[in-house]
Design an enzyme around this catalytic site. Sequence first.
Site: not given
Length: 247
Positions: A153-154
């Site tokens: 996600a990051y």
Amino acid sequence: MREFSGQVAVITGAASGIGLAIAHKLLAEEARTALLDFNREGLEKEFGPDDESVLLLGVDVTDESRVQEAVAQVLDRYGRIDILVNCVGITGLTNIRSHEVSSENLHKVFEVNFMSSFYTSKAVLPAMLAQRYGRILHIASIAGKEGNAGMLAYSASKAAVIGMTKVQGKEYAETGITVNALAPAVIRTPLVDAMPEAQVTYMTDKIPMKRCGTLDEAANLAAYIVSPKNSFTTGFTFDLSGGRATY
């Protein structure tokens, strides 16, 4: 006269970490600053009450309407916006493989890391276009260039920030506005301190200098990027990785 005397800067995520360090750096150089953070109490603890040089705004920057309202407040108070620095960010759940990532967590990380930077830049660009001057800096990450295992996600959200930087840099290249990104490796911030130690070790081991970056190093480079001196670089992602990034 200080570097930013007479200029107005908007900084998100200003209550802690890189955003806080940049805010102090620009204030020391006599910028008037509008500081945005969901943590209004954190802003007040660091900067005290509002005064002529500081406007504190407790804002959820994932809410586009609140971002538009906040920018309108800044323009009403100061009459201009010269600088935008997007520092707000979260890692989301880490040290997990892609098939274990929840869609809910992925959406949340993108809202904070990417959509907020889109909302703020969209809101300030008309004012910058009207004055034919502006400096926008999006804080990305080395993870957005290379991808960190366990941080889908990051990494993906920061890659999106880098992509937006390239697009915006080209779109406004003839207007007096520069749009750049900064890609740190591991900087010792509360965000990093909250991560599993195994994840931090994994990232730090990839840095040739074998250390974390400092907040001062981040603030000093950011200050150059948003200064009048940086007039011929746009759409670029600056390295702050201790030698990890070589492109």
